[in-house]
Structures are given as structure tokens and as C-alpha cells.
Design a protein around this motif. Structure first.
Motif, PDB file in Angstrom:
ATOM      1  N   VAL A 150       0.830  -1.202   0.000  1.00 25.83           N
ATOM      2  CA  VAL A 150       0.000   0.000   0.000  1.00 25.83           C
ATOM      3  C   VAL A 150       0.867   1.256   0.000  1.00 25.83           C
ATOM      4  N   LYS A 151       2.169   1.077   0.238  1.00 26.27           N
ATOM      5  CA  LYS A 151       3.096   2.212   0.174  1.00 26.27           C
ATOM      6  C   LYS A 151       3.564   2.484  -1.243  1.00 26.27           C
ATOM      7  N   ASP A 152       3.231   1.582  -2.181  1.00 27.99           N
ATOM      8  CA  ASP A 152       3.651   1.761  -3.570  1.00 27.99           C
ATOM      9  C   ASP A 152       2.890   2.922  -4.190  1.00 27.99           C
ATOM     10  N   LEU A 153       3.546   3.592  -5.119  1.00 27.19           N
ATOM     11  CA  LEU A 153       2.913   4.674  -5.867  1.00 27.19           C
ATOM     12  C   LEU A 153       2.033   4.045  -6.936  1.00 27.19           C
ATOM     13  N   ALA A 154       0.728   4.136  -6.775  1.00 29.62           N
ATOM     14  CA  ALA A 154      -0.201   3.416  -7.652  1.00 29.62           C
ATOM     15  C   ALA A 154      -1.144   4.388  -8.350  1.00 29.62           C
ATOM     16  N   GLY A 155      -1.525   4.045  -9.562  1.00 29.80           N
ATOM     17  CA  GLY A 155      -2.485   4.840 -10.310  1.00 29.80           C
ATOM     18  C   GLY A 155      -3.918   4.520  -9.897  1.00 29.80           C
ATOM     19  N   GLU A 156      -4.877   5.233 -10.491  1.00 22.13           N
ATOM     20  CA  GLU A 156      -6.268   5.072 -10.114  1.00 22.13           C
ATOM     21  C   GLU A 156      -6.911   3.820 -10.690  1.00 22.13           C
ATOM     22  N   SER A 157      -6.428   3.339 -11.828  1.00 25.57           N
ATOM     23  CA  SER A 157      -7.158   2.296 -12.552  1.00 25.57           C
ATOM     24  C   SER A 157      -7.269   1.006 -11.759  1.00 25.57           C
ATOM     25  N   SER A 158      -6.176   0.560 -11.114  1.00 30.76           N
ATOM     26  CA  SER A 158      -6.231  -0.693 -10.365  1.00 30.76           C
ATOM     27  C   SER A 158      -7.154  -0.567  -9.160  1.00 30.76           C
ATOM     28  N   ALA A 159      -7.132   0.607  -8.500  1.00 30.81           N
ATOM     29  CA  ALA A 159      -8.012   0.818  -7.353  1.00 30.81           C
ATOM     30  C   ALA A 159      -9.474   0.817  -7.790  1.00 30.81           C
ATOM     31  N   PHE A 161     -10.712  -0.705 -10.415  1.00 32.34           N
ATOM     32  CA  PHE A 161     -11.097  -2.061 -10.781  1.00 32.34           C
ATOM     33  C   PHE A 161     -11.488  -2.858  -9.543  1.00 32.34           C
ATOM     34  N   MET A 162     -10.659  -2.781  -8.493  1.00 30.06           N
ATOM     35  CA  MET A 162     -10.970  -3.532  -7.284  1.00 30.06           C
ATOM     36  C   MET A 162     -12.261  -3.046  -6.656  1.00 30.06           C
ATOM     37  N   ALA A 163     -12.473  -1.730  -6.643  1.00 30.71           N
ATOM     38  CA  ALA A 163     -13.701  -1.189  -6.060  1.00 30.71           C
ATOM     39  C   ALA A 163     -14.934  -1.680  -6.808  1.00 30.71           C
ATOM     40  N   GLU A 164     -14.837  -1.756  -8.130  1.00 31.35           N
ATOM     41  CA  GLU A 164     -15.979  -2.161  -8.945  1.00 31.35           C
ATOM     42  C   GLU A 164     -16.228  -3.669  -8.895  1.00 31.35           C
ATOM     43  N   ASN A 165     -15.173  -4.458  -8.665  1.00 29.71           N
ATOM     44  CA  ASN A 165     -15.290  -5.903  -8.860  1.00 29.71           C
ATOM     45  C   ASN A 165     -15.045  -6.754  -7.619  1.00 29.71           C
ATOM     46  N   VAL A 166     -14.732  -6.130  -6.478  1.00 29.66           N
ATOM     47  CA  VAL A 166     -14.370  -6.930  -5.308  1.00 29.66           C
ATOM     48  C   VAL A 166     -15.515  -7.832  -4.853  1.00 29.66           C
ATOM     49  N   ALA A 167     -16.759  -7.433  -5.074  1.00 31.02           N
ATOM     50  CA  ALA A 167     -17.893  -8.252  -4.654  1.00 31.02           C
ATOM     51  C   ALA A 167     -18.390  -9.183  -5.754  1.00 31.02           C
ATOM     52  N   VAL A 168     -17.735  -9.162  -6.909  1.00 35.78           N
ATOM     53  CA  VAL A 168     -18.174  -9.963  -8.053  1.00 35.78           C
ATOM     54  C   VAL A 168     -17.354 -11.265  -8.119  1.00 35.78           C
ATOM     55  N   PRO A 169     -17.990 -12.434  -8.113  1.00 36.73           N
ATOM     56  CA  PRO A 169     -17.237 -13.693  -8.242  1.00 36.73           C
ATOM     57  C   PRO A 169     -16.494 -13.753  -9.581  1.00 36.73           C
ATOM     58  N   SER A 249     -21.222   1.246  -0.829  1.00 33.69           N
ATOM     59  CA  SER A 249     -21.372   1.937  -2.107  1.00 33.69           C
ATOM     60  C   SER A 249     -20.059   1.886  -2.878  1.00 33.69           C
ATOM     61  N   LEU A 250     -20.124   2.170  -4.184  1.00 35.51           N
ATOM     62  CA  LEU A 250     -18.909   2.206  -4.998  1.00 35.51           C
ATOM     63  C   LEU A 250     -17.936   3.252  -4.462  1.00 35.51           C
ATOM     64  N   LYS A 251     -18.459   4.393  -4.050  1.00 34.26           N
ATOM     65  CA  LYS A 251     -17.600   5.448  -3.499  1.00 34.26           C
ATOM     66  C   LYS A 251     -16.872   4.958  -2.251  1.00 34.26           C
ATOM     67  N   GLU A 252     -17.569   4.242  -1.378  1.00 29.85           N
ATOM     68  CA  GLU A 252     -16.949   3.724  -0.157  1.00 29.85           C
ATOM     69  C   GLU A 252     -15.902   2.667  -0.475  1.00 29.85           C
ATOM     70  N   ARG A 253     -16.181   1.816  -1.480  1.00 29.78           N
ATOM     71  CA  ARG A 253     -15.187   0.801  -1.864  1.00 29.78           C
ATOM     72  C   ARG A 253     -13.958   1.456  -2.483  1.00 29.78           C
ATOM     73  N   LYS A 254     -14.152   2.540  -3.243  1.00 30.34           N
ATOM     74  CA  LYS A 254     -13.007   3.259  -3.804  1.00 30.34           C
ATOM     75  C   LYS A 254     -12.132   3.845  -2.711  1.00 30.34           C
ATOM     76  N   MET A 255     -12.736   4.286  -1.618  1.00 26.29           N
ATOM     77  CA  MET A 255     -11.966   4.815  -0.499  1.00 26.29           C
ATOM     78  C   MET A 255     -11.105   3.731   0.127  1.00 26.29           C
ATOM     79  N   ILE A 256     -11.611   2.497   0.164  1.00 25.48           N
ATOM     80  CA  ILE A 256     -10.856   1.389   0.748  1.00 25.48           C
ATOM     81  C   ILE A 256      -9.633   1.048  -0.097  1.00 25.48           C
ATOM     82  N   PHE A 257      -9.814   1.022  -1.423  1.00 24.09           N
ATOM     83  CA  PHE A 257      -8.746   0.540  -2.300  1.00 24.09           C
ATOM     84  C   PHE A 257      -7.941   1.672  -2.946  1.00 24.09           C
ATOM     85  N   GLY A 258      -8.276   2.919  -2.640  1.00 22.30           N
ATOM     86  CA  GLY A 258      -7.672   4.033  -3.362  1.00 22.30           C
ATOM     87  C   GLY A 258      -6.405   4.596  -2.775  1.00 22.30           C
TER      88      GLY A 258
END
Length: 341
Positions: A150-159, A161-169, A249-258
Motif C-alpha cells: 500500500v506504500k507503492d505509488l499506484a495509479g487510479e485504474s487498479s483501485a 477495478f478492485m472497487a468495482e469488482n471486489v464483490a463480483v465472483p 457503495s462504490l464510493k466507499e469501496r473506492k476509499m478502501i482501495f484508493g
């Protein structure tokens, strides 16, 4: 020889890194940056993925290769590249979008090189699998273990993706059959290299699952991931087990993975089981995942420019001779690899 290359999404973290590495290694290239807002230089093009009418800038500037570093969910750029006979390299697509785009390309009359490079860290994992085993027909199983900081410098796209798909099998593969799983469940203890040590790793969806099974026909494929923080890894697994992601919500999941830090190492390890036994390739990027993803895109680009690959649809590992790919990764100053039996 000069070539005109366009990086769409070139103002993002990975896009900027691709441009930096590519220009440093190939100063003769004309590199254009495409984005929704354009820019202040003659190399900045206003390209809006949602508006194909903006694509006239691509032909106006005689672009020969498009590098896509932002996800074009509607595949407008892919279809434009096919129609106008322009080489295309895409490093952005999550598995469902990759499958859709690959189907579009395979059904089209292709007169350029269409390359999908959306696997883990720019699509290099299947190439490294081929380093460990000469013939994929001999491989019974591949496991990919990912260490993410989580200390890595990361872009928005991976975060996102995880926010949108973490609950999807999604699926990994057992005995050549899809096996439904969910993110951050099914813990597997694993001893990581490069001083990381033993960690619990959990299910993680990357396009390599699809590529290694459906394209390379390897019957058993799985991907597991752990965070640098054992507590965060446990917490994300607990959220999934309790189905908390389903009610956020999607916004809340983005906060977790962002979250994004100032930089840290990225590590992954490829384990291959074939008729000769078990082999492991460990790779460390000391400057993190954005640097490695961008480097991979640059290596694919250089391969397209250097060698006369036929007009066709490819996954990026299919462009390379495996040992040459490994040697080029090893030659980069921030990449370390190790192979063990």
C-alpha cells in the motif's frame, strides 16, 4: 528510422512512465500524448475515448502505433485501429473487458498488429511461464503469487477495478474447468522471496487466469495476493467473508482501495509444475508496479518496432522469445529476478 507513437492516457501515472522510459531508450521516436484535455505542446493530442470524432487527430499525425494506458470500455480505439490499419497495444483491460475486446479483434479483418497486454504487470507473466517450461503442453499447473504494498505509488485504474469488482465472483481453473471464487478468500500460506517472508495469500483476479488456461491451455491456474500489511490482508478477507463489500457503495469501496504511497517494491512469483517437477521464478521491481508495467509496455513496443511480426491478433507474450524477454527485464536497473527448482 522515425516512428510516430501515441500513448492514450499518457497523462496518468503509468502513461507518463511509459513515455519517460520509451523516450530515454529510443530518442529517435516521436511520442505523442493523448488525453481528454489535450495539452500545451505540439505532441499533446486531444483524444476523448467516448467521442470517436476526436480520433481524427490520430490519422492527422500519421500515428503508426497506439499504446492504450487507460481502459476503453467501449473499444472505440480498438475498432478505429483495426479500421485504419494502425498497430495497437493495450495494457489496461480487466478480464471481462479483455475477453470482449479479444472476441472483437478475432472476428475482424486485421491488417495491423493488435496486441493485448493486460495481464499482470504489462502481460509478462505468460512469457515468464515459458521461461520455466519449454512446452506449455507439458505444464500441469501454474500459480502466481503477488505481493502488493500500500506504500507503492499506484495509479487510479487498479483501485477502481478492485472497487468495482471486489464483490463480483470470478474464476480460477481446476482440471481445465472454471472454478468460481471470490477475492480475498481461500487463504494459502506462501514464503515470498526478497526478504518478505511467509504470508497468507488470497484469491485475486487478473487476466492471466484466462490467458494461461484458455489461450495456453494450462489446466490448473490460480492467482493469490497479499498486502505488505498482514492486518490489511486479514481485514480485506474478513470484509469479504462477512459480505460487507456487498452493502458498501462504490464510493466507499473506492476509499478502501484508493490509497497510494510514495513508492515501494513490487514482487510476484510464478510457480510452474510440469512433467519435470516444480520451478519458480521470482521477480522484484524496486521502483514498484507502475515502473514494471511501463517497462513491459516499452519492451513490447520495441519488439513491434524491431521485428517484422505479421499482421495478426496477439497476446504480448507471443511476440517474445522467452529467454530474450527475461534477459531484457534483467538488464533493467530496478528489476531483479531469481529462478529456483
Amino acid at each position: 528510422m522515425e516512428h510516430n507513437i501515441l500513448i492514450i492516457g499518457g497523462n496518468g501515472l503509468v502513461g507518463k512512465t511509459i513515455a519517460r522510459i520509451l523516450q530515454k531508450r529510443n530518442p529517435h521516436l516521436n511520442i505523442f500524448i493523448g488525453g481528454r484535455r489535450g495539452g500545451n505542446t505540439d505532441r499533446s493530442l486531444k483524444i476523448d475515448l467516448t467521442d470517436p470524432n476526436s480520433f481524427h487527430a490520430i490519422t492527422d499525425h500519421k500515428i503508426e502505433l497506439i499504446i492504450l494506458s487507460v481502459n476503453d470500455k467501449s473499444d472505440h480505439v480498438l475498432q478505429f485501429a483495426i479500421k485504419n490499419h494502425i498497430d495497437y497495444l493495450d495494457i489496461t483491460k480487466p478480464t471481462p473487458d479483455l475477453m470482449k475486446a479479444y472476441d472483437i479483434a478475432k472476428k475482424s479483418d486485421v491488417s495491423s498488429r493488435i496486441v493485448f497486454s493486460s495481464g499482470w504487470m504489462g502481460g509478462i507473466v505468460p512469457g515468464l511461464v515459458n521461461v520455466l517450461s519449454k512446452d506449455t503442453d507439458d505444464i500441469q499447473a501454474v500459480k502466481l503469487f503477488v505481493y502488493y504494498s500500500v506504500k507503492d505509488l499506484a495509479g487510479e485504474s487498479s483501485a477502481h477495478f478492485m472497487a468495482e469488482n471486489v464483490a463480483v465472483p470470478f474464476h480460477d481453473y481446476k482440471n481445465d474447468k472454471p472454478n468460481p471464487v471470490r477475492h480475498f478468500l481461500n487463504t494459502e500460506p506462501y514464503e515470498f522471496s526478497f526478504g518478505i517472508g511467509k504470508r497468507d495469500a488470497y484469491n485475486f483476479d487478473v487476466p492471466d487466469l484466462y490467458i494461461l488456461n484458455r489461450v495456453e491451455r494450462i489446466p490448473n491456474v490460480s492467482v493469490k495476493m497479499t498486502y505488505n500489511s498482514k492486518f490489511i490482508t486479514w481485514l480485506l478477507g474478513s470484509f469479504q467473508y462477512l459480505r460487507i463489500y456487498n452493502i458498501l457503495s462504490l464510493k466507499e469501496r473506492k476509499m478502501i482501495f484508493g490509497s497510494s504511497g510514495n513508492g515501494d517494491q513490487a514482487v510476484f512469483e510464478v510457480l510452474v509444475q510440469d512433467k519435470n517437477g516444480h520451478k519458480k521464478l521470482s521477480l522484484q521491481s524496486t521502483k514498484g508496479q507502475a515502473e514494471l508495467t511501463a517497462l513491459s509496455a516499452v519492451l513490447h513496443t520495441e519488439e513491434l518496432l524491431r521485428n517484422p511480426h505479421e499482421n495478426n491478433v496477439y497476446f504480448s507474450h507471443q511476440l517474445h522469445e522467452p529467454l530474450s524477454l527475461l534477459a531484457q527485464l534483467d538488464a533493467y536497473e530496478t528489476i531483479n529476478t531469481h529462478i529456483a527448482s
